[in-house]
Design a protein around this motif. Sequence first.
Motif, PDB file in Angstrom:
ATOM      1  N   HIS A   1      41.385  42.481  50.626  1.00  9.51           N
ATOM      2  CA  HIS A   1      41.549  43.510  49.524  1.00  9.51           C
ATOM      3  C   HIS A   1      42.721  44.259  49.193  1.00  9.51           C
ATOM      4  O   HIS A   1      43.053  45.334  49.005  1.00  9.51           O
ATOM      5  CB  HIS A   1      40.315  44.670  49.681  1.00  9.51           C
ATOM      6  CG  HIS A   1      39.007  44.207  49.859  1.00  9.51           C
ATOM      7  ND1 HIS A   1      38.114  43.588  49.212  1.00  9.51           N
ATOM      8  CD2 HIS A   1      38.440  44.090  51.218  1.00  9.51           C
ATOM      9  CE1 HIS A   1      37.287  43.126  49.692  1.00  9.51           C
ATOM     10  NE2 HIS A   1      37.224  43.483  50.793  1.00  9.51           N
TER      11      HIS A   1
ATOM     12  N   GLU B   1      35.800  50.683  45.132  1.00  8.25           N
ATOM     13  CA  GLU B   1      35.853  49.216  44.794  1.00  8.25           C
ATOM     14  C   GLU B   1      35.753  48.321  46.133  1.00  8.25           C
ATOM     15  O   GLU B   1      34.970  47.643  46.446  1.00  8.25           O
ATOM     16  CB  GLU B   1      36.932  48.993  43.720  1.00  8.25           C
ATOM     17  CG  GLU B   1      36.888  47.382  43.727  1.00  8.25           C
ATOM     18  CD  GLU B   1      38.158  46.949  42.760  1.00  8.25           C
ATOM     19  OE1 GLU B   1      38.419  45.849  42.793  1.00  8.25           O
ATOM     20  OE2 GLU B   1      38.531  47.672  41.804  1.00  8.25           O
ATOM     21  N   ILE B   2      36.634  48.901  46.911  1.00  4.75           N
ATOM     22  CA  ILE B   2      36.764  48.326  48.341  1.00  4.75           C
ATOM     23  C   ILE B   2      35.663  48.531  49.143  1.00  4.75           C
ATOM     24  O   ILE B   2      34.928  47.563  49.816  1.00  4.75           O
ATOM     25  CB  ILE B   2      38.064  48.820  48.865  1.00  4.75           C
ATOM     26  CG1 ILE B   2      39.275  48.553  48.512  1.00  4.75           C
ATOM     27  CG2 ILE B   2      37.929  48.142  50.593  1.00  4.75           C
ATOM     28  CD1 ILE B   2      40.677  48.832  48.956  1.00  4.75           C
TER      29      ILE B   2
ATOM     30  N   ASP C   1      45.232  43.814  47.039  1.00  2.00           N
ATOM     31  CA  ASP C   1      45.569  44.317  45.795  1.00  2.00           C
ATOM     32  C   ASP C   1      45.106  45.533  45.400  1.00  2.00           C
ATOM     33  O   ASP C   1      45.441  46.486  44.499  1.00  2.00           O
ATOM     34  CB  ASP C   1      45.169  43.431  44.706  1.00  2.00           C
ATOM     35  CG  ASP C   1      46.040  41.861  44.660  1.00  2.00           C
ATOM     36  OD1 ASP C   1      47.187  42.010  45.247  1.00  2.00           O
ATOM     37  OD2 ASP C   1      45.549  40.841  44.356  1.00  2.00           O
ATOM     38  N   SER C   2      43.508  45.520  45.941  1.00  2.00           N
ATOM     39  CA  SER C   2      42.728  46.974  45.326  1.00  2.00           C
ATOM     40  C   SER C   2      43.353  48.088  46.346  1.00  2.00           C
ATOM     41  O   SER C   2      43.207  49.268  46.087  1.00  2.00           O
ATOM     42  CB  SER C   2      41.462  46.752  45.731  1.00  2.00           C
ATOM     43  OG  SER C   2      40.780  45.764  44.864  1.00  2.00           O
TER      44      SER C   2
ATOM     45  N   GLU D   1      46.337  49.863  44.770  1.00  2.00           N
ATOM     46  CA  GLU D   1      45.908  50.925  43.712  1.00  2.00           C
ATOM     47  C   GLU D   1      45.119  51.840  44.425  1.00  2.00           C
ATOM     48  O   GLU D   1      44.529  52.617  43.387  1.00  2.00           O
ATOM     49  CB  GLU D   1      45.335  49.854  42.520  1.00  2.00           C
ATOM     50  CG  GLU D   1      46.339  48.956  41.922  1.00  2.00           C
ATOM     51  CD  GLU D   1      47.130  49.537  41.305  1.00  2.00           C
ATOM     52  OE1 GLU D   1      47.077  50.664  40.631  1.00  2.00           O
ATOM     53  OE2 GLU D   1      48.363  48.806  40.830  1.00  2.00           O
TER      54      GLU D   1
ATOM     55  N   LYS E   1      42.008  51.920  45.281  1.00  2.00           N
ATOM     56  CA  LYS E   1      40.795  51.775  44.637  1.00  2.00           C
ATOM     57  C   LYS E   1      39.772  51.727  45.974  1.00  2.00           C
ATOM     58  O   LYS E   1      39.256  50.535  46.125  1.00  2.00           O
ATOM     59  CB  LYS E   1      40.629  50.610  43.754  1.00  2.00           C
ATOM     60  CG  LYS E   1      41.580  50.672  42.523  1.00  2.00           C
ATOM     61  CD  LYS E   1      41.462  49.568  41.702  1.00  2.00           C
ATOM     62  CE  LYS E   1      42.432  49.647  40.381  1.00  2.00           C
ATOM     63  NZ  LYS E   1      42.158  48.325  39.579  1.00  2.00           N
TER      64      LYS E   1
END
Length: 469
Positions: free
Chosen positions: A214, A225-226, A216-217, A220, A222
């Motif tokens: 994860h 979301e993770i 890219d998340s 950011e 996030k």
Amino acid sequence: MELKHTLQLTQKPTLIMTQRLQQALKLLQVPTLELQQILKQELLQNPLLEEVDDLEESQETSSSEDEQKDLEEPEPVDDEEQLDWAEYYQESYDSSPGRPDTSAEFPERVPMTVSTLQEHLLSQLRLSTDDPELVEIGEFLIGSIDERGFLTITVEEVTGILGKTVERVEEALKLVQTFDPPGIGARDLRECLLLQLERDEMHDSLAARIVRDHFDSLKERKFAEIAKKARVPITQVQAAGDIIAKLNPKPGHVISYEEPKYVIPDLVVEKVEDKYVVFLNDRHVPRLRINPSYRDMLRGEKSKKDKTREYIIGKLNSAKWLIQTIEQRRKTMVKVMKCIVESQMEFFERGIAFLKPLTLQQVANQIGMHESTVSRVTNNKYVQTPRGVFELKFFFSSKLQTDNGEEMSAKSAKEIIAQLIDEENKADPLSDQRIADMLKDRGLKIARRTVAKYREQLRLLPARYRKRH
């Protein structure tokens, strides 16, 4: 219309930057350490200049009156100015009446031999294997690592250049990646973080999974979301993010071969009773005087004009001018710093939040000097105060208007913003607009974009990145 050539004489005032004027401006601008080197060079070039120590100065003071009676006044070459040896023979450059104690002894700094990143890695390579082929490939890989610690060439390119198999190149790369500092030899940021987690025996941890699956998340932030994708509580993701944040994204900078830069204050401000006293911190600056041994060479017939006499007269004038320039520099620096102290008295008494807006022009008007002179005095200079060591430029900043008509320094506004963010509820961090509204409630007129600019200058993250779960 007829065109013709004509000659016309006009007069207009121009400023000619003579060599002495250029040198005077340079001496005013340089910091104390550089001034020390310049004066030592002048001592080598001008035989009429000599350095006086405290013992000699005390001995000369007791006998100065008797010796001054024996001094003569030789005539210069151009007969325009009489040389006053009684004035310059015994006078020496004393940098400040408040000079600190010079009896303190400091150990000499011995230069250290510091290896570069490549040298550090090569020494580990030679201790790690005796396989000539691995050493050859490893040396090539180490030479392809940049200052951040990242490998700047692919395995396929190494294979083509050296004519080795992919398996042997991969083996050599894995060996290099085990070296110190952790994360060295990575091909990208993700691999760099994974190498450091593996070194800490966290290869199977949640932090490693987040970096692997994860990334890219993660960039950011996030976390919700993770947590949903990894099927773990968001608090665990937050804790793993804290672990990842402590890793070094540029491991090569750990091995730095640049010599550290030391900040030595040029001025000192101390509080004595209820007043602030300003003096120069120039205990190591040579104290100059005119060498008296050359006065005998100038005795005799005043009309005699040989090359030796002309040379001594020239060096004498140069030495006199240098001593006067150094003294003028001392007075100017102290005068500027005293003006800054008077203008920023609330800062010295109460802290950065009470720093007032101040410009170079305001100081120049108060002390009766040109703005460029104040700029040269404050350039690359530092002052030691009861509140720490600051660059002189720190005390100058733009102004912000308040509701009651008063002015506030931009640095004070930054201090308030940093304090608000530090004291905020981490579960509900303050946005830039909310900070602007809070400052408006305190009477400070400031726009949201200005808050964002100051926050970025303070290297503080936006609200969505500061949120904690």
